[in-house]
Motif scaffolding. Structure first.
Motif, PDB file in Angstrom:
ATOM      1  N   ASP A  23       5.885 -20.449   0.244  1.00 14.57           N
ATOM      2  CA  ASP A  23       7.222 -19.932   0.536  1.00 14.57           C
ATOM      3  C   ASP A  23       7.701 -18.801  -0.357  1.00 14.57           C
ATOM      4  N   THR A  24       6.913 -18.397  -1.322  1.00 19.13           N
ATOM      5  CA  THR A  24       7.376 -17.408  -2.293  1.00 19.13           C
ATOM      6  C   THR A  24       6.441 -16.210  -2.284  1.00 19.13           C
ATOM      7  N   GLU A  25       7.025 -15.039  -2.392  1.00 15.18           N
ATOM      8  CA  GLU A  25       6.227 -13.820  -2.447  1.00 15.18           C
ATOM      9  C   GLU A  25       6.095 -13.352  -3.889  1.00 15.18           C
ATOM     10  N   ILE A  26       4.988 -12.645  -4.141  1.00 16.22           N
ATOM     11  CA  ILE A  26       4.778 -12.056  -5.454  1.00 16.22           C
ATOM     12  C   ILE A  26       5.996 -11.197  -5.794  1.00 16.22           C
ATOM     13  N   GLY A  27       6.452 -11.296  -7.032  1.00 18.23           N
ATOM     14  CA  GLY A  27       7.607 -10.523  -7.478  1.00 18.23           C
ATOM     15  C   GLY A  27       8.926 -11.258  -7.313  1.00 18.23           C
ATOM     16  N   GLN A  28       8.939 -12.350  -6.550  1.00 17.46           N
ATOM     17  CA  GLN A  28      10.169 -13.123  -6.345  1.00 17.46           C
ATOM     18  C   GLN A  28      10.349 -14.240  -7.359  1.00 17.46           C
ATOM     19  N   ASP A  29       9.264 -14.618  -8.026  1.00 17.93           N
ATOM     20  CA  ASP A  29       9.306 -15.765  -8.917  1.00 17.93           C
ATOM     21  C   ASP A  29       8.339 -15.515 -10.069  1.00 17.93           C
ATOM     22  N   SER A  30       8.849 -15.577 -11.288  1.00 17.33           N
ATOM     23  CA  SER A  30       8.003 -15.295 -12.452  1.00 17.33           C
ATOM     24  C   SER A  30       6.858 -16.300 -12.579  1.00 17.33           C
ATOM     25  N   ALA A  31       7.063 -17.519 -12.102  1.00 10.75           N
ATOM     26  CA  ALA A  31       5.993 -18.518 -12.172  1.00 10.75           C
ATOM     27  C   ALA A  31       4.830 -18.109 -11.280  1.00 10.75           C
ATOM     28  N   LEU A  32       5.114 -17.618 -10.101  1.00  9.84           N
ATOM     29  CA  LEU A  32       4.068 -17.154  -9.197  1.00  9.84           C
ATOM     30  C   LEU A  32       3.416 -15.894  -9.751  1.00  9.84           C
ATOM     31  N   GLU A  34      -1.908  -5.694  -5.003  1.00 11.44           N
ATOM     32  CA  GLU A  34      -1.731  -5.610  -3.554  1.00 11.44           C
ATOM     33  C   GLU A  34      -3.029  -5.945  -2.828  1.00 11.44           C
ATOM     34  N   ALA A  35      -4.140  -5.542  -3.401  1.00  7.48           N
ATOM     35  CA  ALA A  35      -5.439  -5.755  -2.769  1.00  7.48           C
ATOM     36  C   ALA A  35      -5.979  -7.174  -2.968  1.00  7.48           C
ATOM     37  N   ARG A  61       2.972 -15.257 -12.772  1.00  8.80           N
ATOM     38  CA  ARG A  61       2.093 -15.660 -13.877  1.00  8.80           C
ATOM     39  C   ARG A  61       0.719 -16.100 -13.367  1.00  8.80           C
ATOM     40  N   LEU A  62       0.664 -16.527 -12.113  1.00  9.95           N
ATOM     41  CA  LEU A  62      -0.616 -16.916 -11.515  1.00  9.95           C
ATOM     42  C   LEU A  62      -1.440 -15.701 -11.095  1.00  9.95           C
ATOM     43  N   THR A  63      -0.802 -14.551 -11.054  1.00 14.68           N
ATOM     44  CA  THR A  63      -1.487 -13.303 -10.680  1.00 14.68           C
ATOM     45  C   THR A  63      -1.133 -12.250 -11.727  1.00 14.68           C
ATOM     46  N   PRO A  64      -1.655 -12.402 -12.930  1.00 16.37           N
ATOM     47  CA  PRO A  64      -1.252 -11.510 -14.016  1.00 16.37           C
ATOM     48  C   PRO A  64      -1.703 -10.072 -13.794  1.00 16.37           C
ATOM     49  N   SER A  65      -1.021  -9.180 -14.462  1.00 17.11           N
ATOM     50  CA  SER A  65      -1.346  -7.759 -14.405  1.00 17.11           C
ATOM     51  C   SER A  65      -2.706  -7.532 -15.050  1.00 17.11           C
ATOM     52  N   VAL A  66      -3.593  -6.849 -14.323  1.00 18.64           N
ATOM     53  CA  VAL A  66      -4.921  -6.603 -14.879  1.00 18.64           C
ATOM     54  C   VAL A  66      -4.983  -5.304 -15.672  1.00 18.64           C
ATOM     55  N   TYR A  67      -4.020  -4.435 -15.438  1.00 17.64           N
ATOM     56  CA  TYR A  67      -3.948  -3.168 -16.164  1.00 17.64           C
ATOM     57  C   TYR A  67      -2.536  -3.004 -16.736  1.00 17.64           C
ATOM     58  N   PRO A  68      -2.193  -3.747 -17.784  1.00 25.47           N
ATOM     59  CA  PRO A  68      -0.819  -3.711 -18.293  1.00 25.47           C
ATOM     60  C   PRO A  68      -0.356  -2.324 -18.735  1.00 25.47           C
ATOM     61  N   GLN A  69      -1.277  -1.456 -19.143  1.00 22.95           N
ATOM     62  CA  GLN A  69      -0.889  -0.107 -19.567  1.00 22.95           C
ATOM     63  C   GLN A  69      -0.779   0.862 -18.392  1.00 22.95           C
ATOM     64  N   ASP A  70      -1.182   0.419 -17.201  1.00 18.25           N
ATOM     65  CA  ASP A  70      -1.147   1.285 -16.023  1.00 18.25           C
ATOM     66  C   ASP A  70      -0.502   0.527 -14.863  1.00 18.25           C
ATOM     67  N   PRO A  71       0.843   0.530 -14.800  1.00 11.34           N
ATOM     68  CA  PRO A  71       1.541  -0.246 -13.774  1.00 11.34           C
ATOM     69  C   PRO A  71       1.141   0.134 -12.346  1.00 11.34           C
ATOM     70  N   GLU A  72       0.874   1.399 -12.107  1.00 13.91           N
ATOM     71  CA  GLU A  72       0.498   1.822 -10.757  1.00 13.91           C
ATOM     72  C   GLU A  72      -0.856   1.226 -10.355  1.00 13.91           C
ATOM     73  N   ALA A  73      -1.837   1.312 -11.247  1.00 12.26           N
ATOM     74  CA  ALA A  73      -3.158   0.739 -10.958  1.00 12.26           C
ATOM     75  C   ALA A  73      -3.068  -0.775 -10.838  1.00 12.26           C
ATOM     76  N   LEU A  83      -6.200 -14.428  -3.883  1.00 13.52           N
ATOM     77  CA  LEU A  83      -6.151 -15.307  -5.048  1.00 13.52           C
ATOM     78  C   LEU A  83      -5.228 -16.497  -4.791  1.00 13.52           C
ATOM     79  N   LEU A  84      -4.062 -16.232  -4.237  1.00 11.71           N
ATOM     80  CA  LEU A  84      -3.114 -17.321  -3.968  1.00 11.71           C
ATOM     81  C   LEU A  84      -3.627 -18.234  -2.863  1.00 11.71           C
ATOM     82  N   ASP A  85      -4.343 -17.672  -1.876  1.00 14.59           N
ATOM     83  CA  ASP A  85      -4.960 -18.510  -0.837  1.00 14.59           C
ATOM     84  C   ASP A  85      -5.988 -19.451  -1.452  1.00 14.59           C
ATOM     85  N   ARG A  86      -6.778 -18.942  -2.399  1.00 14.26           N
ATOM     86  CA  ARG A  86      -7.770 -19.795  -3.072  1.00 14.26           C
ATOM     87  C   ARG A  86      -7.078 -20.855  -3.917  1.00 14.26           C
ATOM     88  N   ARG A  87      -5.972 -20.506  -4.553  1.00 14.27           N
ATOM     89  CA  ARG A  87      -5.224 -21.511  -5.340  1.00 14.27           C
ATOM     90  C   ARG A  87      -4.689 -22.607  -4.418  1.00 14.27           C
TER      91      ARG A  87
END
Length: 161
Positions: free
Chosen positions: A31-40, A60-61, A42-54, A66-70
């Motif tokens: 029921d929750t989309e990425i960006g709507q809940d900090s807990a969610l 997005e890709a 946290r399950l999909t952490p940023s892989v490029y913290p210095q490059d927000p666009e990347a 990942l969430l389907d596998r969880r």
């Protein structure tokens, strides 16, 4: 549950509470989309913290998969708990987790802890409010995870030896 697998001590009330947590986790994933809940998030952490666009492009890709596998892992745990109490007899004091399901259990318990840690505001080892009742659940999941890791290690040692 008959057959080979990892045996872990678990009382019926613990299994029921874990099943409720897994149900809530599945609801969060559904029921929750990425960006709507900090807990969610946290399950999909940023892989490029210095490059927000990347990082956003990567998320997005990959985030939906990942969430389907969880969710699939969580359903394995839920099914295992349900199977343990299916025969209308009291649940044994020991839960048998099929060898093939151990990794799904480990990933799900770890994900549940991440969600609760996010709810508690635990970031980088900061101490949460000791009066928060969720802290007990967080610690109990940590205990459960430790027990499962030890049982999985013992199984690996036995199969290697």
């Amino acid at each position: 549950m008959a057959g080979s697998g990892i045996r872990v001590p678990m009382q019926a009330i613990e299994a029921q509470q874990l099943a409720e947590l897994v149900d809530q986790f599945l609801e969060l994933l559904r029921d929750t989309e990425i960006g709507q809940d900090s807990a969610l998030d946290r399950l999909t952490p940023s892989v490029y913290p210095q490059d927000p666009e990347a990082s956003a492009e990567f998320a997005e890709a990959t985030s939906a998969d990942l969430l389907d596998r969880r969710a699939a892992d969580a359903r394995v745990v839920r099914d295992g708990l349900e199977a343990a109490s299916d025969d209308h007899a009291p649940m044994p004091e020991e839960l048998v987790i099929r060898d093939a399901d151990v990794d799904a259990w480990l990933r799900t318990l770890a994900a549940l802890r991440l969600v609760i840690a996010s709810r508690l505001g635990i970031e980088n080892q900061l101490a949460p409010d000791p009066e928060d009742p969720r802290l007990g659940v967080y610690e109990w999941l940590g205990y459960r995870l430790d027990v499962l890791v030890e049982a999985a290690d013992a199984l690996d040692d036995a199969s290697d030896g």
